[in-house]
Write an enzyme that holds these catalytic residues in place. Structure first.
Site, mmCIF file in Angstrom:
data_model
loop_
_atom_site.group_PDB
_atom_site.id
_atom_site.type_symbol
_atom_site.label_atom_id
_atom_site.label_comp_id
_atom_site.label_asym_id
_atom_site.label_seq_id
_atom_site.Cartn_x
_atom_site.Cartn_y
_atom_site.Cartn_z
ATOM 1 N N SER A 1 0.877 -1.251 0.171
ATOM 2 C CA SER A 1 -0.061 0.181 -0.164
ATOM 3 C C SER A 1 0.965 1.238 0.017
ATOM 4 O O SER A 1 2.244 1.355 0.324
ATOM 5 C CB SER A 1 -0.934 0.228 1.328
ATOM 6 N N TYR B 1 -2.451 -0.061 10.531
ATOM 7 C CA TYR B 1 -2.540 -0.342 9.247
ATOM 8 C C TYR B 1 -1.276 0.069 8.616
ATOM 9 O O TYR B 1 -0.484 -0.708 8.052
ATOM 10 C CB TYR B 1 -3.573 0.073 8.296
#
Length: 313
Positions: A178, A191
């Site tokens: 990501s 995250y």
């Protein structure tokens, strides 16, 4: 008889479009031919991106090992692949139950994956879990669960298939990560931390295994947009406009089919790093390195206005 001057530009455009079309067709054909007969592992084959990858690689003639936490979903995917393909040109996928939240099972999972063909040519680590919450509300148990799925799981599986790759002096490991592995935004602490850890691990791995002919690729993308864009919502006029603009740009996610095709192209072109992001997130990455105080101020302003906290994905 010569071509009228007014027709030159349209003809050039048509010619260029034709060349571009042929080029794309050649690239697509090469991508498929290069993965034919290759043993490809997809760690979360039942997700949107994983399913798209499964269809692409299966049609290209890869020997798939499909992993997922739910047997029913794996069987459903298996049936759809078999139904939509020519058995003379494809291989029946093998199915393996894999749940990165259960790290105690990883030794057995690695053994089962290796028992399928004895080796792995391409490992696609695309498993991931997200969490949106203020830091103080995230429990230690949740932190650990996210780290297991986003970091410890992929790194452990990679270590498991690595010896065979090293002995064969070939292999390709792909981390579908990501952009938050490089750029942390508010309300994504666990995250972003897990994605930063995964990015660092695979960056180190790339350097360590290059001498064995093993390629390591990372694909950094904005959030995966599996749904249609939501209708525009009117917001309060007093919100920080610059922070709102950044959040709106970051909310333009990547479609699963686009990301899956990029993964196939990464195998073909052997690219080590891929960035799938709009210009604003890319600019934010440069600001993080060159002008961090400015970026920090923008993010903080966005949190105060509740713009980034509500819209960033």
């Amino acid at each position: 008889m010569g071509v009228p001057s007014v027709m030159v530009l349209p003809l050039l455009v048509v010619f260029a479009a034709g060349i571009y079309y042929i080029y794309n067709e050649v690239i697509q054909f090469m991508s498929k031919s290069l993965v034919r007969n290759k043993v490809v592992v997809i760690t979360d084959a039942v997700s949107g991106v994983g399913t798209e990858c499964a269809h692409l690689f299966h049609k290209a003639g890869a020997r798939l090992i499909l992993c997922g936490a739910t047997w029913d979903k794996l069987e459903s995917l298996y049936d759809s692949l078999i139904t939509d393909s020519d058995p003379r040109e494809t291989f029946a996928p093998k199915l393996v139950i894999l749940d990165f939240s259960d790290m105690d099972s990883m030794e057995d999972v690695v053994a089962e994956v290796m028992d399928c063909y004895g080796y792995v040519d391409v490992l696609i680590c695309n498993s991931s879990v997200k969490l949106k919450a203020p830091i103080q509300s995230v429990s230690l148990e949740m932190d650990r669960n996210i780290m297991d799925i986003n970091y410890f799981g992929p790194s452990t599986l990679t270590k498991g298939v690595l010896p065979a790759m090293m002995s064969r002096r070939s292999g390709h490991v792909i981390l579908v990560n990501s952009i938050q592995g490089r750029l942390a935004v508010p309300f994504r602490s666990s995250y972003a931390a897990s994605k930063h850890a995964a990015q660092a691990f695979f960056d180190c791995l790339r350097a360590e295994v290059e001498e064995y002919g093993i390629l390591v690729s990372t694909i950094s993308h904005t959030f995966i947009n599996a749904a249609e864009p939501p209708p525009a919502v009117k917001t309060a006029p007093k919100q920080n406009l610059f922070a709102k603009y950044i959040s709106s740009q970051l909310s333009h996610g990547v479609r699963p089919s686009v990301l899956a095709n990029e993964i196939l192209q990464t195998v073909n072109r052997k690219r080590k790093e891929v960035m799938l992001a709009h210009p604003i997130p890319r600019v934010a990455l440069y600001l993080r390195s060159l002008f961090p105080p400015f970026l920090f101020s923008v993010l903080a302003a966005g949190v105060k206005d509740s713009v980034l906290g509500e819209q960033m994905q």
